[in-house]
Design an enzyme around this catalytic site. Structure first.
Site, PDB file in Angstrom:
ATOM      1  N   ARG A 153     -17.673  12.765  12.575  1.00  0.00           N
ATOM      2  CA  ARG A 153     -18.567  12.637  13.729  1.00  0.00           C
ATOM      3  C   ARG A 153     -18.019  13.249  15.005  1.00  0.00           C
ATOM      4  NH1 ARG A 153     -18.305   6.076  14.819  1.00  0.00           N
ATOM      5  NH2 ARG A 153     -16.061   5.899  15.008  1.00  0.00           N
ATOM      6  N   LYS A 201       0.658   9.589  -2.277  1.00  0.00           N
ATOM      7  CA  LYS A 201      -0.057  10.647  -1.532  1.00  0.00           C
ATOM      8  C   LYS A 201       0.850  11.847  -1.298  1.00  0.00           C
ATOM      9  CE  LYS A 201       0.729  10.984   2.447  1.00  0.00           C
ATOM     10  NZ  LYS A 201       0.286  10.223   3.589  1.00  0.00           N
ATOM     11  N   GLU A 254      -5.695  14.386   4.952  1.00  0.00           N
ATOM     12  CA  GLU A 254      -4.650  14.579   3.934  1.00  0.00           C
ATOM     13  C   GLU A 254      -5.271  14.840   2.563  1.00  0.00           C
ATOM     14  OE1 GLU A 254      -1.014  12.015   5.954  1.00  0.00           O
ATOM     15  OE2 GLU A 254      -2.188  11.043   4.407  1.00  0.00           O
ATOM     16  N   HIS A 312      19.361  29.851  14.116  1.00  0.00           N
ATOM     17  CA  HIS A 312      18.589  31.068  13.896  1.00  0.00           C
ATOM     18  C   HIS A 312      18.755  31.585  12.475  1.00  0.00           C
ATOM     19  CE1 HIS A 312      16.426  34.578  15.210  1.00  0.00           C
ATOM     20  NE2 HIS A 312      17.338  35.340  14.639  1.00  0.00           N
ATOM     21  N   THR A 372       0.823  -1.209   0.000  1.00  0.00           N
ATOM     22  CA  THR A 372       0.000   0.000   0.000  1.00  0.00           C
ATOM     23  C   THR A 372       0.856   1.258   0.000  1.00  0.00           C
ATOM     24  OG1 THR A 372      -1.743  -1.147   1.193  1.00  0.00           O
ATOM     25  CG2 THR A 372      -1.779   1.249   1.288  1.00  0.00           C
ATOM     26  N   CYS A 373       1.855   1.301   0.877  1.00  0.00           N
ATOM     27  CA  CYS A 373       2.609   2.547   1.065  1.00  0.00           C
ATOM     28  C   CYS A 373       3.216   3.037  -0.247  1.00  0.00           C
ATOM     29  CB  CYS A 373       3.697   2.332   2.119  1.00  0.00           C
ATOM     30  SG  CYS A 373       4.709   3.783   2.363  1.00  0.00           S
ATOM     31  N   TYR A 375      -6.352  10.231   9.279  1.00  0.00           N
ATOM     32  CA  TYR A 375      -5.211  10.566   8.425  1.00  0.00           C
ATOM     33  C   TYR A 375      -5.631  10.805   6.970  1.00  0.00           C
ATOM     34  CZ  TYR A 375      -1.634   8.849  11.789  1.00  0.00           C
ATOM     35  OH  TYR A 375      -0.795   8.655  12.852  1.00  0.00           O
ATOM     36  N   CYS A 416       1.350   6.126   1.214  1.00  0.00           N
ATOM     37  CA  CYS A 416       2.255   7.209   1.626  1.00  0.00           C
ATOM     38  C   CYS A 416       2.965   7.923   0.467  1.00  0.00           C
ATOM     39  CB  CYS A 416       3.359   6.693   2.530  1.00  0.00           C
ATOM     40  SG  CYS A 416       3.033   5.189   3.427  1.00  0.00           S
ATOM     41  N   GLU A 458      13.835  26.415  16.179  1.00  0.00           N
ATOM     42  CA  GLU A 458      14.538  26.909  17.367  1.00  0.00           C
ATOM     43  C   GLU A 458      13.570  27.247  18.496  1.00  0.00           C
ATOM     44  OE1 GLU A 458      16.525  30.794  17.094  1.00  0.00           O
ATOM     45  OE2 GLU A 458      15.249  31.296  15.399  1.00  0.00           O
ATOM     46  N   ASP A 470       0.121  -4.118   9.448  1.00  0.00           N
ATOM     47  CA  ASP A 470      -1.285  -3.699   9.557  1.00  0.00           C
ATOM     48  C   ASP A 470      -2.268  -4.855   9.733  1.00  0.00           C
ATOM     49  OD1 ASP A 470      -0.217  -1.230   9.090  1.00  0.00           O
ATOM     50  OD2 ASP A 470      -1.452  -0.753   7.349  1.00  0.00           O
TER      51      ASP A 470
HETATM   52  P1  NDP Z   1      -8.328   6.484  10.661  1.00  0.00           P
HETATM   53  O1  NDP Z   1      -8.549   5.402  11.637  1.00  0.00           O
HETATM   54  O2  NDP Z   1      -7.162   7.387  10.818  1.00  0.00           O
HETATM   55  O3  NDP Z   1      -9.631   7.391  10.573  1.00  0.00           O
HETATM   56  C1  NDP Z   1     -10.885   6.828  10.375  1.00  0.00           C
HETATM   57  C2  NDP Z   1     -11.923   7.920  10.350  1.00  0.00           C
HETATM   58  O4  NDP Z   1     -13.196   7.347  10.054  1.00  0.00           O
HETATM   59  C3  NDP Z   1     -12.066   8.621  11.692  1.00  0.00           C
HETATM   60  O5  NDP Z   1     -12.344   9.970  11.490  1.00  0.00           O
HETATM   61  C4  NDP Z   1     -13.258   7.882  12.297  1.00  0.00           C
HETATM   62  O6  NDP Z   1     -13.958   8.639  13.224  1.00  0.00           O
HETATM   63  C5  NDP Z   1     -14.112   7.686  11.072  1.00  0.00           C
HETATM   64  N1  NDP Z   1     -15.086   6.604  11.270  1.00  0.00           N
HETATM   65  C6  NDP Z   1     -14.824   5.309  11.527  1.00  0.00           C
HETATM   66  N2  NDP Z   1     -15.977   4.632  11.674  1.00  0.00           N
HETATM   67  C7  NDP Z   1     -16.980   5.524  11.516  1.00  0.00           C
HETATM   68  C8  NDP Z   1     -18.391   5.447  11.566  1.00  0.00           C
HETATM   69  N3  NDP Z   1     -19.010   4.285  11.801  1.00  0.00           N
HETATM   70  N4  NDP Z   1     -19.099   6.576  11.370  1.00  0.00           N
HETATM   71  C9  NDP Z   1     -18.484   7.744  11.131  1.00  0.00           C
HETATM   72  N5  NDP Z   1     -17.142   7.898  11.069  1.00  0.00           N
HETATM   73  C10 NDP Z   1     -16.398   6.791  11.257  1.00  0.00           C
HETATM   74  O7  NDP Z   1      -8.337   5.741   9.257  1.00  0.00           O
HETATM   75  P2  NDP Z   1      -7.890   6.203   7.807  1.00  0.00           P
HETATM   76  O8  NDP Z   1      -8.805   5.442   6.911  1.00  0.00           O
HETATM   77  O9  NDP Z   1      -7.790   7.668   7.673  1.00  0.00           O
HETATM   78  O10 NDP Z   1      -6.423   5.613   7.718  1.00  0.00           O
HETATM   79  C11 NDP Z   1      -6.167   4.267   8.073  1.00  0.00           C
HETATM   80  C12 NDP Z   1      -4.846   4.147   8.780  1.00  0.00           C
HETATM   81  O11 NDP Z   1      -3.801   4.236   7.838  1.00  0.00           O
HETATM   82  C13 NDP Z   1      -4.531   5.248   9.783  1.00  0.00           C
HETATM   83  O12 NDP Z   1      -5.092   5.032  11.041  1.00  0.00           O
HETATM   84  C14 NDP Z   1      -3.055   5.221   9.840  1.00  0.00           C
HETATM   85  O13 NDP Z   1      -2.687   4.233  10.753  1.00  0.00           O
HETATM   86  C15 NDP Z   1      -2.673   4.850   8.426  1.00  0.00           C
HETATM   87  N6  NDP Z   1      -2.284   6.039   7.642  1.00  0.00           N
HETATM   88  C16 NDP Z   1      -1.169   6.727   8.012  1.00  0.00           C
HETATM   89  C17 NDP Z   1      -0.777   7.843   7.312  1.00  0.00           C
HETATM   90  C18 NDP Z   1       0.428   8.599   7.744  1.00  0.00           C
HETATM   91  O14 NDP Z   1       1.239   8.046   8.482  1.00  0.00           O
HETATM   92  N7  NDP Z   1       0.580   9.865   7.342  1.00  0.00           N
HETATM   93  C19 NDP Z   1      -1.520   8.324   6.150  1.00  0.00           C
HETATM   94  C20 NDP Z   1      -2.701   7.537   5.866  1.00  0.00           C
HETATM   95  C21 NDP Z   1      -3.049   6.448   6.589  1.00  0.00           C
HETATM   96  P3  NDP Z   1     -13.568   8.595  14.786  1.00  0.00           P
HETATM   97  O15 NDP Z   1     -12.321   9.365  14.925  1.00  0.00           O
HETATM   98  O16 NDP Z   1     -14.750   9.191  15.443  1.00  0.00           O
HETATM   99  O17 NDP Z   1     -13.412   7.142  15.121  1.00  0.00           O
END
Ligand code: NDP
Length: 458
Positions: A197, A50, A180, A433, A41-42, A176, A47, A438, A302
């Site tokens: 939410r 993206k 992003e 600086h 995936t990355c 995330y 990553c 800093e 993962d």
């Molecule tokens: P995340 O777990 O980061 O976010 C999921 C989002 O979906 C949250 O806002 C969550 O809300 C929401 N959600 C989940 N279930 C529901 C629901 N039933 N109703 C409404 N909202 C819901 O997942 P992502 O898909 O963004 O990314 C997956 C993973 O991939 C990340 O957690 C991270 O580990 C990795 N990743 C890392 C990156 C980086 O290092 N820069 C970049 C992209 C991905 P709530 O917060 O309320 O649960």
């Protein structure tokens, strides 16, 4: 004849490739299977592409800023097709490198999906292979919310195949990926609405970071719908979609992205034939040595759904190779793992946030307009930096930043945290600086104490 391996790795992503390569380097007979794309995936749909897209989007601000420095920047337009083909070329190059590294290491590479046929046998590409040890490193796949019309939304995998940039996009979630890609599409010129939410985006991050990010997204023209729930998605004519929220709000768009989390990728594995146990959420259960319920079967990254970050998966792959074949038993600590969200501006963090810090922790916080924007004239481009310091030991237990270059800065400070740096270590470090970084070593005034008084309060 059935091929026999010391190690068979299922999945050629960050964890699997590192594990296979290092184990083969130790002289193990290694087989590795990947049915989709090397690098996982990355490299292919995460990553790396993206970040290239975030870089493309950042130019919007850079063009605007340049005017304040005396540049005339006349009419800039963006060509999505050119970006996508340049990005794809780079991704193909990287995926090829991943496969090549494995070939060179001496591992036997299978370009196909693998599944268990019994605890020691795997079926891959129409043949059966046997291995003393088998490692599952199949990653995760995006999930969709179960709402009427959910099938009319795309998920993050699909984002990388869009042939046109949507003029209007609704993004569900505020983790995330949601944050992003909201930044990417807004930067490239789309109208973006983010539906989530929570009262603030990025649950789990420090509260000051979350509110500063919400403010920055609004300043970038993103429409936020906090504390909102998706009710349904209806198709309109062509690609258009109507998104209905439970409070009755309706938003029309050309594209709906569900960025609502990922689930362990176990569907094809036939785990039942090996007897490998999964958690109620479908993740493979492992112990501290990455061992599953079947002692010779291991799982990493993962698919085990702990801290789903590429550097964690890569480090675990290396640690398991060292343990099994290098005579150096070790595991990767998941304490104080630094992480960044490549929003515009980016967020970066290591350690605990103020909301989870022990009572008595001292908070040091600064906010300022970066030097660039004293001339660029760009409004609402605040940088915020914050340290959380243990009240008893003086050890810095949280470092948080939102602002330009925050991932680069916090990566360095993560080393200091791993080494156990105290606030007085920060205080006796000289700054460079003039930089934003800093500020982290010149924070002298305590802002407040967790569970205690705020600065200025009696
Ligand atoms: P995340 O777990 O980061 O976010 C999921 C989002 O979906 C949250 O806002 C969550 O809300 C929401 N959600 C989940 N279930 C529901 C629901 N039933 N109703 C409404 N909202 C819901 O997942 P992502 O898909 O963004 O990314 C997956 C993973 O991939 C990340 O957690 C991270 O580990 C990795 N990743 C890392 C990156 C980086 O290092 N820069 C970049 C992209 C991905 P709530 O917060 O309320 O649960």
């Amino acid at each position: 004849m059935v091929q026999q391996f010391d190690l068979f790795v299922i999945g050629g992503g960050s964890a699997g490739v590192r594990l296979g390569r290092i184990a083969a380097g130790y002289g193990a007979r290694v087989g590795i299977a990947e049915g989709r794309f090397w690098g996982g995936t990355c490299v292919n749909i995460g990553c790396v592409p993206k970040k290239l897209m975030v870089m493309a989007a950042e130019y919007r601000g850079a063009f605007d800023d340049a005017v304040g420095f005396g540049w005339d920047v006349n009419g800039h337009t963006h060509d999505w097709t050119r970006l996508i083909s340049a990005r794809n070329r780079e991704i193909e190059r990287l995926a090829e490198i991943y496969r090549h590294l494995l070939d060179r290491s001496g591992a036997v590479v299978f370009d196909d999906y693998a599944r268990f046929s019994d605890p020691h046998t795997v079926e891959v590409g129409g043949e059966y292979v046997r291995a003393d040890r088998i490692v599952i490193a199949t990653g995760a796949v995006p999930t969709r919310l179960d709402v009427p019309g959910g099938e009319h939304a795309i998920v993050s995998d699909d984002l990388f195949h869009l042939t046109d940039r949507p003029e209007r996009i609704v993004i569900i979630g505020s983790g995330y990926i949601a944050v992003e890609f909201a930044s990417v599409f807004a930067g490239l010129g789309s109208h973006v609405e983010l539906v989530y939410r929570q009262p603030m985006p990025l649950r789990g991050f420090d509260p000051d970071l979350r509110s500063a990010l919400a403010e920055a997204m609004v300043a970038n023209g993103i429409i936020l719908h906090p504390s909102a729930q998706l009710a349904r998605i209806e198709p309109l004519t062509g690609n258009r979609r109507a998104v209905a929220l439970t409070d009755g709000t309706q938003i029309n768009s050309d594209c709906v992205l569900m960025a609502t989390g990922r689930a362990p990728n176990v569907a094809r594995l036939r785990l039942d034939r090996a007897g490998v146990a999964v958690t109620p959420s479908g993740a493979i259960s492992i112990d501290a040595r990455y061992q599953t319920s079947v002692p010779h079967v291991f799982a990493l990254g993962d698919v085990t759904d702990r801290l789903n970050l590429t550097p964690v998966a890569t480090a675990e792959g290396h640690a398991l190779a060292d343990t099994l074949f290098g005579g150096k038993a070790r595991h990767v600590s998941l304490a104080n793992v630094p992480t960044a969200v490549f929003s515009i501006p980016p967020v970066a963090t290591v350690g605990v946030g103020e909301d989870t810090a022990p009572s008595g922790s001292r908070i040091f916080l600064t906010q300022f307009t970066p030097m660039r924007h004293s001339l660029s004239g760009r409004k609402h481009r605040r940088t915020m930096m914050k340290l959380v310091v243990d009240g008893d030991s003086d050890v810095v237990i949280g470092v948080h930043m939102i602002g330009e270059d925050s991932p680069e800065i916090v990566q360095g400070l993560a080393v200091a945290m791993t080494a156990g740096a105290t606030k007085s270590d920060y205080d006796r470090t000289l700054g460079i600086h003039p930089t934003a970084a800093e500020e982290f070593v010149t924070l002298r005034t305590e802002t407040r104490v967790v569970g205690g008084r705020s600065a200025g309060e009696e």
